[in-house]
Design a protein around this motif. Structure first.
Motif, PDB file in Angstrom:
ATOM      1  N   MET A   1       0.848  -1.195   0.000  1.00 24.15           N
ATOM      2  CA  MET A   1       0.000   0.000   0.000  1.00 24.15           C
ATOM      3  C   MET A   1       0.880   1.239   0.000  1.00 24.15           C
ATOM      4  SD  MET A   1      -2.932   1.119   2.754  1.00 24.15           S
ATOM      5  CE  MET A   1      -1.749   1.313   4.081  1.00 24.15           C
ATOM      6  N   SER A   2       0.637   2.177  -0.912  1.00 25.31           N
ATOM      7  CA  SER A   2       1.425   3.399  -0.972  1.00 25.31           C
ATOM      8  C   SER A   2       1.062   4.313   0.188  1.00 25.31           C
ATOM      9  CB  SER A   2       1.185   4.126  -2.299  1.00 25.31           C
ATOM     10  OG  SER A   2      -0.169   4.474  -2.430  1.00 25.31           O
ATOM     11  N   CYS A   3       2.045   5.081   0.661  1.00 22.87           N
ATOM     12  CA  CYS A   3       1.829   6.007   1.778  1.00 22.87           C
ATOM     13  C   CYS A   3       1.394   7.351   1.229  1.00 22.87           C
ATOM     14  CB  CYS A   3       3.112   6.161   2.586  1.00 22.87           C
ATOM     15  SG  CYS A   3       3.646   4.666   3.409  1.00 22.87           S
ATOM     16  N   ARG A   4       0.137   7.703   1.449  1.00 23.74           N
ATOM     17  CA  ARG A   4      -0.356   9.024   1.083  1.00 23.74           C
ATOM     18  C   ARG A   4      -0.446   9.824   2.370  1.00 23.74           C
ATOM     19  NH1 ARG A   4      -4.592   6.480  -3.215  1.00 23.74           N
ATOM     20  NH2 ARG A   4      -3.040   6.087  -4.819  1.00 23.74           N
ATOM     21  N   ALA A   5       0.601  10.592   2.621  1.00 25.95           N
ATOM     22  CA  ALA A   5       0.827  11.108   3.965  1.00 25.95           C
ATOM     23  C   ALA A   5       0.626  12.606   4.072  1.00 25.95           C
ATOM     24  CB  ALA A   5       2.238  10.751   4.418  1.00 25.95           C
ATOM     25  N   LEU A   6      -0.050  12.993   5.161  1.00 24.64           N
ATOM     26  CA  LEU A   6      -0.145  14.387   5.550  1.00 24.64           C
ATOM     27  C   LEU A   6       0.900  14.639   6.634  1.00 24.64           C
ATOM     28  CD1 LEU A   6      -3.146  16.636   5.933  1.00 24.64           C
ATOM     29  CD2 LEU A   6      -1.665  16.417   7.922  1.00 24.64           C
ATOM     30  N   PHE A   7       1.685  15.689   6.464  1.00 28.23           N
ATOM     31  CA  PHE A   7       2.748  16.022   7.403  1.00 28.23           C
ATOM     32  C   PHE A   7       2.236  17.055   8.404  1.00 28.23           C
ATOM     33  CE2 PHE A   7       4.912  13.723   4.300  1.00 28.23           C
ATOM     34  CZ  PHE A   7       6.235  13.489   4.661  1.00 28.23           C
ATOM     35  N   ASP A   8       2.304  16.697   9.669  1.00 28.81           N
ATOM     36  CA  ASP A   8       1.868  17.548  10.755  1.00 28.81           C
ATOM     37  C   ASP A   8       2.829  18.735  10.919  1.00 28.81           C
ATOM     38  OD1 ASP A   8       0.310  17.687  13.506  1.00 28.81           O
ATOM     39  OD2 ASP A   8       2.439  17.862  13.984  1.00 28.81           O
ATOM     40  N   LEU A 136       8.318   3.356   4.139  1.00 32.82           N
ATOM     41  CA  LEU A 136       8.928   3.576   2.818  1.00 32.82           C
ATOM     42  C   LEU A 136       9.842   2.420   2.440  1.00 32.82           C
ATOM     43  CD1 LEU A 136       9.840   7.376   2.928  1.00 32.82           C
ATOM     44  CD2 LEU A 136       7.901   6.314   1.782  1.00 32.82           C
ATOM     45  N   ASN A 137      10.652   1.972   3.383  1.00 24.57           N
ATOM     46  CA  ASN A 137      11.571   0.863   3.102  1.00 24.57           C
ATOM     47  C   ASN A 137      10.815  -0.412   2.795  1.00 24.57           C
ATOM     48  OD1 ASN A 137      13.864   2.448   3.499  1.00 24.57           O
ATOM     49  ND2 ASN A 137      13.942   2.002   5.701  1.00 24.57           N
ATOM     50  N   LYS A 138       9.702  -0.606   3.506  1.00 21.97           N
ATOM     51  CA  LYS A 138       8.890  -1.795   3.261  1.00 21.97           C
ATOM     52  C   LYS A 138       8.347  -1.795   1.840  1.00 21.97           C
ATOM     53  CE  LYS A 138       5.026  -4.333   5.361  1.00 21.97           C
ATOM     54  NZ  LYS A 138       3.998  -4.311   6.419  1.00 21.97           N
ATOM     55  N   ASN A 139       7.880  -0.622   1.389  1.00 27.46           N
ATOM     56  CA  ASN A 139       7.352  -0.510   0.024  1.00 27.46           C
ATOM     57  C   ASN A 139       8.457  -0.696  -1.011  1.00 27.46           C
ATOM     58  OD1 ASN A 139       4.746  -0.074   0.869  1.00 27.46           O
ATOM     59  ND2 ASN A 139       4.874   2.142   0.786  1.00 27.46           N
ATOM     60  N   GLU A 140       9.635  -0.114  -0.743  1.00 25.00           N
ATOM     61  CA  GLU A 140      10.743  -0.218  -1.696  1.00 25.00           C
ATOM     62  C   GLU A 140      11.241  -1.655  -1.834  1.00 25.00           C
ATOM     63  OE1 GLU A 140      13.727   2.500  -0.429  1.00 25.00           O
ATOM     64  OE2 GLU A 140      12.553   4.287  -0.940  1.00 25.00           O
ATOM     65  N   ASN A 141      11.154  -2.424  -0.751  1.00 20.22           N
ATOM     66  CA  ASN A 141      11.604  -3.814  -0.789  1.00 20.22           C
ATOM     67  C   ASN A 141      10.555  -4.759  -1.356  1.00 20.22           C
ATOM     68  OD1 ASN A 141      14.104  -3.191   0.343  1.00 20.22           O
ATOM     69  ND2 ASN A 141      13.312  -3.378   2.441  1.00 20.22           N
ATOM     70  N   GLY A 142       9.389  -4.170  -1.705  1.00 18.94           N
ATOM     71  CA  GLY A 142       8.350  -4.987  -2.330  1.00 18.94           C
ATOM     72  C   GLY A 142       7.586  -5.863  -1.378  1.00 18.94           C
ATOM     73  N   ASP A 143       7.647  -5.567  -0.074  1.00 16.57           N
ATOM     74  CA  ASP A 143       6.902  -6.354   0.902  1.00 16.57           C
ATOM     75  C   ASP A 143       5.427  -5.990   0.814  1.00 16.57           C
ATOM     76  OD1 ASP A 143       9.319  -7.364   1.791  1.00 16.57           O
ATOM     77  OD2 ASP A 143       9.583  -5.779   3.281  1.00 16.57           O
ATOM     78  N   ALA A 144       4.616  -6.934   0.408  1.00 17.40           N
ATOM     79  CA  ALA A 144       3.186  -6.667   0.240  1.00 17.40           C
ATOM     80  C   ALA A 144       2.479  -6.741   1.581  1.00 17.40           C
ATOM     81  CB  ALA A 144       2.568  -7.676  -0.729  1.00 17.40           C
ATOM     82  N   GLU A 145       1.855  -5.651   1.975  1.00 12.93           N
ATOM     83  CA  GLU A 145       1.071  -5.641   3.198  1.00 12.93           C
ATOM     84  C   GLU A 145      -0.154  -6.522   3.003  1.00 12.93           C
ATOM     85  OE1 GLU A 145      -1.507  -2.359   5.730  1.00 12.93           O
ATOM     86  OE2 GLU A 145       0.211  -1.703   4.527  1.00 12.93           O
ATOM     87  N   GLU A 146      -0.513  -7.271   4.040  1.00  9.32           N
ATOM     88  CA  GLU A 146      -1.675  -8.157   3.936  1.00  9.32           C
ATOM     89  C   GLU A 146      -2.918  -7.357   3.577  1.00  9.32           C
ATOM     90  OE1 GLU A 146      -4.059 -11.535   6.531  1.00  9.32           O
ATOM     91  OE2 GLU A 146      -2.316 -10.527   7.369  1.00  9.32           O
ATOM     92  N   GLY A 147      -3.607  -7.783   2.552  1.00 12.85           N
ATOM     93  CA  GLY A 147      -4.817  -7.087   2.123  1.00 12.85           C
ATOM     94  C   GLY A 147      -4.555  -5.978   1.131  1.00 12.85           C
ATOM     95  N   ALA A 148      -3.271  -5.636   0.909  1.00 14.01           N
ATOM     96  CA  ALA A 148      -2.973  -4.565  -0.038  1.00 14.01           C
ATOM     97  C   ALA A 148      -3.266  -5.045  -1.453  1.00 14.01           C
ATOM     98  CB  ALA A 148      -1.514  -4.141   0.086  1.00 14.01           C
TER      99      ALA A 148
END
Length: 520
Positions: A1-8, A136-148
Motif C-alpha cells: 500500500m502506498s503512503c499518502r501522507a499528511l505532514f503535521d 517507505l523501506n517496506k514498500n521499496e523492498n516490495g513487501d506486500a502488506e496483507e490485504g494490499a
C-alpha cells in the motif's frame, strides 16, 4: 500500500527550532522536495508556521521560511466540513483534529507527526518520522502488506501533481460562473492541438460525441456504410449508428488493429457498395498501419476518421495519430491516458472547413446565437473538464513515457512464461500503452488467481461487436471474424498506469509466474 501522507506542523517545527529529531525531519522534507515522496499538508500548516516565526524573525523572514518549507507539498483546503467535524471531537486537540479530518476527507492514509498522542487512532496510520521511513523501506523492498492491492488503475495517484492548480481553476470558474466552454477549454484546445501536431482542436463532451461530430461534419448519414474494426469498444460503432449509417465490421491483425487486407477484400469481392468512410482504432495505444490505410482510403475515395481514444501522443513513423485522416477523435474519460474528472472528448483536424463545420455541429449548428446553419447537437465541453485537462496536459508526455517504461518491465519479466503472448510494437510506431494486454488460453483461471492475490485485471473486449445483441440485426454469426473471436477468449489486461511502481509490477509478474508453475 502506498503512503499518502499528511505532514503535521510538528515535523516542520523540528527544522525551524533545530530541536531533537531535526535531521530525521529534514530528510523527510528533502524526499518531498526531490519528488520521492508525495507530501500533503493542511491549509492550516503554513499560517501556523508563520505565526511561530514572526515574533522571532519578523514579518519578511517568517513569510519566507514558512513558504519555503511547504512549497513542495500539495495542500488540502480547510473546508467547512473539516472544521465542523474537528470541533465535534472535543476529546482531542483541535489543531490535531483539523489535520486528522483533512487527511480523512481527502483519502490520505497516513499522518506523520511528533505528537502521536494528540491524534485519534484507528482510521489512519499515525506515525513518527522513524516509523514513516520504515513504511517507505517496506514498500521499496516490495513487501506486500496483507490485504494490499495492486489496482488495475489508480486515479488518485495523480492528485499530488495536479490538485491545487485544478482546485484554483475550479474556484475561478465558480467565481465567474462560466460553466460551459470558456477560457479553460480554449487554453486546453490550443495546447492539445499543439501537442498532437494539428492545426485545430475542438473540445466536446465525450469521446463518443467526438466520433459522432466527426461523422456529421463529413456528411455521413442515413444508409451510408462505415468500416469499423470488430474488436473495439461499442462507441466506435455507436457513433456510426447515431448518424443512421451502418457499421461494416472487419477483423483485426496480430497487433489488435484493423486488418488492412480484410479492408481491401471488401472492395475486391464486390461488397463495398455504399461504403463512404473508415474508422481505424489505435487500440490499446498501438497505432494502426496508417500508411496502408491512407493509401486504401485514397484509392477507394473513403473519408477517414481516426479513433484515437486510447492513443494520446502515439505516433506512426514519427507523425502523431489523428493527423492521417480528415479528423481524429479523442476521449478523456477519467481512466484514459489523459483523463478528465468526468466525461470529455476532442477532435483534431488540419482542415479549416471541417473545423468550422465541427464547431457548428458542437453547438446546435450555430456560430452566431439563435442563427442555425444546420441541425447539430449540444456537444460542448464543460469548463470544469477544460480546467482539469488544461492542467493535466502539462504532464502527459512524462506520463506516456512512464507507461512505456512500465510496459518494458512487464515484457522483460514475462517473456517465456507459460503460453503467454505479450504485446509487441511495430518498429515504425510509438505505442503509449493505454493498456498492457496479454493472451493465454488459461485467461479465466489466471485472472481469478491474480484476484486471489489482490491484483485487479481487466478484459478489453470480451465480446466482439458482431456478437453484441445491439447489432444482432446485422446478422453477425460466430465464425464470421475468427481472429477477434479467438483473442476475445484469451486477452487479459494487466494493471497499467504511470504511477505503477517497479515493486508492484514485479509482484504482478511473480504471481503470474507462480500460476504457470502450478499448472505444469
Amino acid at each position: 500500500m502506498s503512503c499518502r501522507a499528511l505532514f503535521d506542523v510538528s515535523i516542520f517545527e523540528d527544522v525551524l527550532n533545530k530541536r531533537e529529531g531535526e535531521e530525521e525531519s529534514l530528510r523527510l522534507l528533502q524526499l518531498v522536495n526531490n519528488g520521492e515522496v508525495d507530501g500533503w499538508i493542511s491549509s492550516l500548516t503554513t499560517p501556523l508556521l508563520y505565526l511561530l516565526e514572526v515574533e522571532k524573525k519578523g514579518e519578511k523572514e517568517a513569510r519566507q521560511s514558512a513558504g519555503e518549507l511547504t512549497s513542495s507539498f500539495a495542500e488540502v483546503p480547510l473546508r467547512r466540513s473539516i472544521n465542523v467535524n474537528a470541533l465535534i471531537n472535543s476529546g482531542f486537540k483541535y489543531d490535531a483534529d483539523l489535520q486528522f479530518e483533512t487527511a480523512l476527507q481527502f483519502g490520505l492514509n497516513t499522518i506523520v507527526t511528533r505528537r502521536k498522542q494528540d491524534y485519534r487512532q484507528g482510521e489512519l496510520a499515525i506515525v513518527d518520522p522513524g516509523e514513516f521511513f520504515d513504511l517507505l523501506n517496506k514498500n521499496e523492498n516490495g513487501d506486500a502488506e496483507e490485504g494490499a492491492k495492486v489496482p488495475f488503475m489508480d486515479l488518485s495517484a495523480q492528485h499530488h501533481q495536479v490538485f491545487n492548480e485544478i482546485d484554483e481553476r475550479f474556484a475561478d470558474i465558480i467565481r465567474n460562473t462560466g460553466f460551459i466552454l470558456g477560457k479553460h477549454v480554449a487554453e486546453f484546445e490550443k495546447e492539445f492541438a499543439g501537442q498532437q501536431g494539428a492545426e485545430y482542436c475542438i473540445g466536446v463532451s465525450s469521446g463518443t460525441d467526438a466520433l459522432h461530430v466527426a461523422l456529421m461534419a463529413l456528411g455521413i448519414g442515413y444508409g451510408d456504410k462505415v468500416i469499423v474494426p470488430v474488436n473495439t469498444f461499442i462507441a466506435t460503432a455507436e457513433a456510426v449508428s447515431l448518424c443512421g449509417a451502418i457499421p461494416v465490421f472487419v477483423d483485426h491483425d496480430e497487433f489488435y488493429n484493423i486488418d488492412c487486407r480484410m479492408v481491401e477484400e471488401l472492395f475486391d469481392s464486390g461488397r463495398s457498395d455504399g461504403i463512404k468512410a473508415i474508422i481505424p482504432v489505435h487500440l490499446y495505444g498501438q497505432p494502426a498501419q496508417m500508411d496502408k490505410l491512407s493509401a486504401i482510403s485514397q484509392k477507394f475515395g473513403l473519408a477517414m476518421i481516426e479513433d484515437c481514444c486510447q492513443a494520446h501522443l502515439a505516433e506512426w513513423q514519427g507523425k502523431k495519430v489523428g493527423n492521417f485522416g480528415e479528423l481524429g477523435a479523442f476521449s478523456f474519460y477519467p481512466g484514459k491516458n489523459l483523463g478528465a474528472y468526468g466525461e470529455a472528448g476532442a477532435l483534431i483536424t488540419n482542415s479549416t472547413e471541417l473545423y468550422d463545420k465541427a464547431m457548428m455541429v458542437r453547438q446546435h449548428g450555430s456560430v452566431k446565437q439563435y442563427h442555425h446553419s444546420l441541425v447539430g447537437h449540444n456537444y460542448r465541453m464543460e469548463a470544469f473538464q477544460g480546467a482539469v485537462l488544461a492542467t493535466k496536459i502539462k504532464y502527459l508526455n512524462g506520463w506516456s513515457q512512464k507507461r512505456r517504461d512500465n510496459a518494458q518491465i512487464y515484457s522483460e519479466l514475462l517473456i517465456g512464461v507459460g503460453d503467454l503472448i505479450l504485446p509487441e510494437e511495430r518498429p515504425e510506431t510509438l505505442c503509449v500503452y493505454h493498456l498492457y494486454v496479454i493472451q493465454t488460453k488459461h485467461r479465466n483461471e489466471l485472472r481469478q488467481f491474480l484476484k486471489e492475490n489482490n491484483i485487479i485485471t481487466g478484459q478489453h473486449y470480451p465480446v466482439p461487436l458482431h456478437l453484441q445483441e445491439a447489432y444482432g440485426e446485422l446478422g453477425g454469426e460466430r465464425g464470421d471474424f475468427p481472429v477477434a473471436e479467438s483473442t476475445s477468449k484469451r486477452i487479459l489486461s494487466l494493471p497499467m498506469f504511470p504511477e505503477l511502481t517497479v515493486q508492484q509490477i514485479k509482484y504482478v509478474c511473480d504471481v503470474v509466474k507462480e500460476f504457470f508453475e502450478g499448472i505444469k
